[in-house]
Motif scaffolding. Structure first.
Motif, PDB file in Angstrom:
ATOM      1  N   LEU A  10       0.830  -1.212   0.000  1.00 33.08           N
ATOM      2  CA  LEU A  10       0.000   0.000   0.000  1.00 33.08           C
ATOM      3  C   LEU A  10       0.867   1.267   0.000  1.00 33.08           C
ATOM      4  O   LEU A  10       1.775   1.403   0.812  1.00 33.08           O
ATOM      5  N   ARG A  11       0.540   2.162  -0.938  1.00 34.79           N
ATOM      6  CA  ARG A  11       1.252   3.451  -1.002  1.00 34.79           C
ATOM      7  C   ARG A  11       0.240   4.580  -1.000  1.00 34.79           C
ATOM      8  O   ARG A  11      -0.826   4.481  -1.627  1.00 34.79           O
ATOM      9  N   LYS A  12       0.591   5.617  -0.249  1.00 36.53           N
ATOM     10  CA  LYS A  12      -0.285   6.791  -0.218  1.00 36.53           C
ATOM     11  C   LYS A  12       0.574   8.035  -0.058  1.00 36.53           C
ATOM     12  O   LYS A  12       1.409   8.116   0.857  1.00 36.53           O
ATOM     13  N   THR A  13       0.405   8.964  -0.983  1.00 38.14           N
ATOM     14  CA  THR A  13       1.184  10.213  -0.934  1.00 38.14           C
ATOM     15  C   THR A  13       0.217  11.369  -0.738  1.00 38.14           C
ATOM     16  O   THR A  13      -0.839  11.403  -1.372  1.00 38.14           O
ATOM     17  N   PHE A  14       0.558  12.268   0.189  1.00 41.68           N
ATOM     18  CA  PHE A  14      -0.225  13.498   0.342  1.00 41.68           C
ATOM     19  C   PHE A  14       0.569  14.629  -0.292  1.00 41.68           C
ATOM     20  O   PHE A  14       1.781  14.730  -0.091  1.00 41.68           O
ATOM     21  N   ARG A  15      -0.133  15.476  -1.038  1.00 44.75           N
ATOM     22  CA  ARG A  15       0.544  16.630  -1.648  1.00 44.75           C
ATOM     23  C   ARG A  15      -0.141  17.892  -1.185  1.00 44.75           C
ATOM     24  O   ARG A  15      -1.372  17.955  -1.182  1.00 44.75           O
ATOM     25  N   SER A  16       0.655  18.852  -0.730  1.00 45.52           N
ATOM     26  CA  SER A  16       0.056  20.152  -0.440  1.00 45.52           C
ATOM     27  C   SER A  16       1.035  21.225  -0.875  1.00 45.52           C
ATOM     28  O   SER A  16       2.250  20.992  -0.936  1.00 45.52           O
ATOM     29  N   VAL A  17       0.488  22.396  -1.214  1.00 50.70           N
ATOM     30  CA  VAL A  17       1.312  23.480  -1.734  1.00 50.70           C
ATOM     31  C   VAL A  17       2.310  23.899  -0.653  1.00 50.70           C
ATOM     32  O   VAL A  17       3.495  24.093  -0.911  1.00 50.70           O
ATOM     33  N   ARG A  18       1.825  23.976   0.604  1.00 51.46           N
ATOM     34  CA  ARG A  18       2.669  24.512   1.680  1.00 51.46           C
ATOM     35  C   ARG A  18       3.729  23.510   2.133  1.00 51.46           C
ATOM     36  O   ARG A  18       4.891  23.850   2.307  1.00 51.46           O
ATOM     37  N   ARG A  19       3.297  22.212   2.293  1.00 50.26           N
ATOM     38  CA  ARG A  19       4.234  21.233   2.879  1.00 50.26           C
ATOM     39  C   ARG A  19       4.853  20.279   1.859  1.00 50.26           C
ATOM     40  O   ARG A  19       5.621  19.395   2.215  1.00 50.26           O
ATOM     41  N   GLY A  20       4.505  20.469   0.579  1.00 51.62           N
ATOM     42  CA  GLY A  20       5.093  19.622  -0.456  1.00 51.62           C
ATOM     43  C   GLY A  20       4.530  18.216  -0.431  1.00 51.62           C
ATOM     44  O   GLY A  20       3.400  17.987   0.003  1.00 51.62           O
ATOM     45  N   THR A  21       5.351  17.248  -0.879  1.00 51.12           N
ATOM     46  CA  THR A  21       4.892  15.860  -0.993  1.00 51.12           C
ATOM     47  C   THR A  21       5.274  15.078   0.258  1.00 51.12           C
ATOM     48  O   THR A  21       6.398  15.185   0.735  1.00 51.12           O
ATOM     49  N   ARG A  22       4.335  14.306   0.763  1.00 51.20           N
ATOM     50  CA  ARG A  22       4.572  13.527   1.985  1.00 51.20           C
ATOM     51  C   ARG A  22       4.150  12.086   1.724  1.00 51.20           C
ATOM     52  O   ARG A  22       3.002  11.830   1.365  1.00 51.20           O
ATOM     53  N   LEU A  23       5.100  11.159   1.873  1.00 49.01           N
ATOM     54  CA  LEU A  23       4.801   9.744   1.634  1.00 49.01           C
ATOM     55  C   LEU A  23       4.307   9.143   2.955  1.00 49.01           C
ATOM     56  O   LEU A  23       5.086   8.902   3.871  1.00 49.01           O
ATOM     57  N   ALA A  24       2.990   8.931   3.067  1.00 49.36           N
ATOM     58  CA  ALA A  24       2.417   8.442   4.324  1.00 49.36           C
ATOM     59  C   ALA A  24       2.515   6.916   4.417  1.00 49.36           C
ATOM     60  O   ALA A  24       2.739   6.371   5.495  1.00 49.36           O
ATOM     61  N   LEU A  25       2.325   6.216   3.287  1.00 49.00           N
ATOM     62  CA  LEU A  25       2.428   4.747   3.276  1.00 49.00           C
ATOM     63  C   LEU A  25       3.360   4.363   2.131  1.00 49.00           C
ATOM     64  O   LEU A  25       3.178   4.801   0.998  1.00 49.00           O
ATOM     65  N   ASP A  26       4.332   3.504   2.465  1.00 47.42           N
ATOM     66  CA  ASP A  26       5.425   3.249   1.528  1.00 47.42           C
ATOM     67  C   ASP A  26       5.565   1.740   1.286  1.00 47.42           C
ATOM     68  O   ASP A  26       6.479   1.101   1.785  1.00 47.42           O
ATOM     69  N   GLY A  27       4.557   1.153   0.622  1.00 44.57           N
ATOM     70  CA  GLY A  27       4.595  -0.290   0.351  1.00 44.57           C
ATOM     71  C   GLY A  27       4.231  -1.116   1.567  1.00 44.57           C
ATOM     72  O   GLY A  27       4.829  -2.158   1.830  1.00 44.57           O
ATOM     73  N   PHE A  28       3.198  -0.669   2.301  1.00 41.45           N
ATOM     74  CA  PHE A  28       2.834  -1.295   3.584  1.00 41.45           C
ATOM     75  C   PHE A  28       2.023  -2.591   3.386  1.00 41.45           C
ATOM     76  O   PHE A  28       1.160  -2.672   2.513  1.00 41.45           O
ATOM     77  N   ASP A  29       2.334  -3.607   4.212  1.00 40.61           N
ATOM     78  CA  ASP A  29       1.617  -4.903   4.198  1.00 40.61           C
ATOM     79  C   ASP A  29       1.013  -5.173   5.576  1.00 40.61           C
ATOM     80  O   ASP A  29       1.656  -4.890   6.590  1.00 40.61           O
ATOM     81  N   MET A  30      -0.162  -5.782   5.605  1.00 37.55           N
ATOM     82  CA  MET A  30      -0.751  -6.202   6.887  1.00 37.55           C
ATOM     83  C   MET A  30      -1.781  -7.312   6.633  1.00 37.55           C
ATOM     84  O   MET A  30      -2.506  -7.276   5.642  1.00 37.55           O
ATOM     85  N   THR A  31      -1.824  -8.281   7.550  1.00 42.26           N
ATOM     86  CA  THR A  31      -2.852  -9.333   7.493  1.00 42.26           C
ATOM     87  C   THR A  31      -3.488  -9.449   8.870  1.00 42.26           C
ATOM     88  O   THR A  31      -2.777  -9.505   9.879  1.00 42.26           O
ATOM     89  N   VAL A  32      -4.826  -9.454   8.903  1.00 42.10           N
ATOM     90  CA  VAL A  32      -5.546  -9.633  10.172  1.00 42.10           C
ATOM     91  C   VAL A  32      -6.439 -10.859  10.020  1.00 42.10           C
ATOM     92  O   VAL A  32      -7.260 -10.919   9.096  1.00 42.10           O
ATOM     93  N   HIS A  33      -6.251 -11.836  10.903  1.00 41.23           N
ATOM     94  CA  HIS A  33      -7.031 -13.073  10.807  1.00 41.23           C
ATOM     95  C   HIS A  33      -8.353 -12.985  11.578  1.00 41.23           C
ATOM     96  O   HIS A  33      -8.467 -12.242  12.559  1.00 41.23           O
ATOM     97  N   ALA A  34      -9.309 -13.805  11.134  1.00 47.57           N
ATOM     98  CA  ALA A  34     -10.664 -13.786  11.700  1.00 47.57           C
ATOM     99  C   ALA A  34     -10.660 -14.121  13.183  1.00 47.57           C
ATOM    100  O   ALA A  34      -9.907 -14.985  13.630  1.00 47.57           O
ATOM    101  N   GLY A  35     -11.503 -13.408  13.927  1.00 52.56           N
ATOM    102  CA  GLY A  35     -11.744 -13.721  15.338  1.00 52.56           C
ATOM    103  C   GLY A  35     -10.678 -13.217  16.283  1.00 52.56           C
ATOM    104  O   GLY A  35     -10.740 -13.473  17.483  1.00 52.56           O
TER     105      GLY A  35
END
Ligand SMILES: Nc1ncnc2c1ncn2[C@@H]1O[C@H](COP(=O)(O)OP(=O)(O)OP(=O)(O)O)[C@@H](O)[C@H]1O
Length: 317
Positions: A10-35
């Protein structure tokens, strides 16, 4: 065990004029099992809330694959909505409504039978204050009402972002008992939290995130044993024997710290080596135990290492 949440790359980048580009998620993995009650841990700004918002279809990821209950997100998010309960932002209440009125209103809006109101109030421990106005509630009671709102539709997955934030020890304990009761009733609980001692006591498994990357995961027992310190605490019959014992162990290549009533020993592969080395000097072990490492130590070690590594690589946002 089936996966209720699966996140890959998972990748997510936030861009804003004031703070520039911010990489919030950088190839993130997660698994949650039932129960399970699954703890989601990470320092401030590491990407937990962004991940939860992606899971809920509230924000779009730039890349990666997300499946909830086997269905793709965000494509299936409208269909998934009735199977997911969430408390990810500060809940808003009508202060002059009671808990009962609040839940009854939500039942009507969500076409849930009103009989569910009393069930849920009982579950979150608010049955005896159900008819009092919300403005008379403590912070802990409001948080439990927020959880009641999130579980009204009996979701399969409950997502909670810091539900114990600001609660006193009694409130934290009530929240912990509530999470456990929900998991025992068959719900999968994904819990982002900073209260690591709580997570260690409550959760079956954890994922640790740092700077938008997965840095550790597994059952709590596995994570604790995988990151065990490799140090052993040794007590003898008498503390007077400790200096002699320390010399004996150092002579065979072990690293030894002498404390007032015990030795801390590392640099061994089998504990039998300690007893054997001491026995040759006529010294006998009264107690030998692994040095306990808590989730907090592991969390700090993993997240510090990850942040330091990324600083070295110059990839911090
Ligand atoms: N709407 C936004 N616009 C710009 N940047 C954002 C936005 N939301 C999050 N970020 C940035 O993305 C990164 C991850 O933030 P996120 O809120 O997901 O972290 P977190 O782990 O939930 O932190 P905390 O524990 O403090 O709540 C941070 O650098 C944050 O500043």
């Amino acid at each position: 065990m089936s996966a209720v949440v699966e996140i890959r790359g998972l990748r997510k980048t936030f861009r804003s004029v004031r703070r520039g580009t911010r990489l919030a998620l950088d190839g993130f993995d997660m698994t949650v099992h039932a129960g399970q009650v699954h703890g989601f841990l990470g320092p401030n700004g590491s990407g937990k809330s962004t991940t939860l918002r992606v899971l809920l279809g509230l924000t779009r990821a730039g890349a990666g694959e997300v499946r909830v209950l086997g269905e793709p997100v965000p494509q299936a998010s409208p269909r998934l909505a009735r199977h997911i309960g969430a408390l990810v932002e500060s809940p808003r209440f009508f202060p002059h409504f009671s808990a009962w009125d609040t839940l009854a209103l939500l039942c009507d809006a969500g076409r849930v039978p009103r009989s569910r109101v009393d069930e849920v109030l009982e579950l979150v421990g608010l049955a005896d204050r159900a008819r009092d106005r919300v403005r008379t509630y403590s912070l802990g009671m409001r948080q439990r009402l927020a959880v009641a709102m999130a579980v009204l539709k009996h979701p399969d997955l409950l997502i909670l972002d810091e539900p114990a934030n600001g609660l006193d020890p009694a409130g934290i304990r009530q929240m912990r008992d509530l999470m456990r009761a929900l998991a025992d009733s068959g719900m999968t609980v994904l819990l982002a939290s900073h209260i690591l001692a709580e997570v260690q006591q409550l959760c079956d498994s954890v994922t640790i995130i740092s700077s938008g990357r997965h840095v550790g995961a597994g059952s709590v027992a596995d994570v604790l044993s995988r990151h065990a310190s490799g140090r052993w605490r040794v007590r003898l019959e008498s503390a007077d024997e400790l200096p002699t014992a320390a010399r004996a162990l150092t002579a065979v290549g072990m690293r030894v710290t002498v404390l007032a009533d015990q030795l801390v020993v590392s640099g061994i592969t089998r504990t039998g080596e300690i007893s054997r080395a001491l026995a040759t000097h006529g010294l006998y072990v009264a107690e030998l135990s692994p040095e306990a490492v808590g989730l907090e130590d592991i969390f700090l070690r993993l997240t510090d290492a990850s942040t330091a590594g990324r600083h070295r690589l110059g990839v911090m946002a």
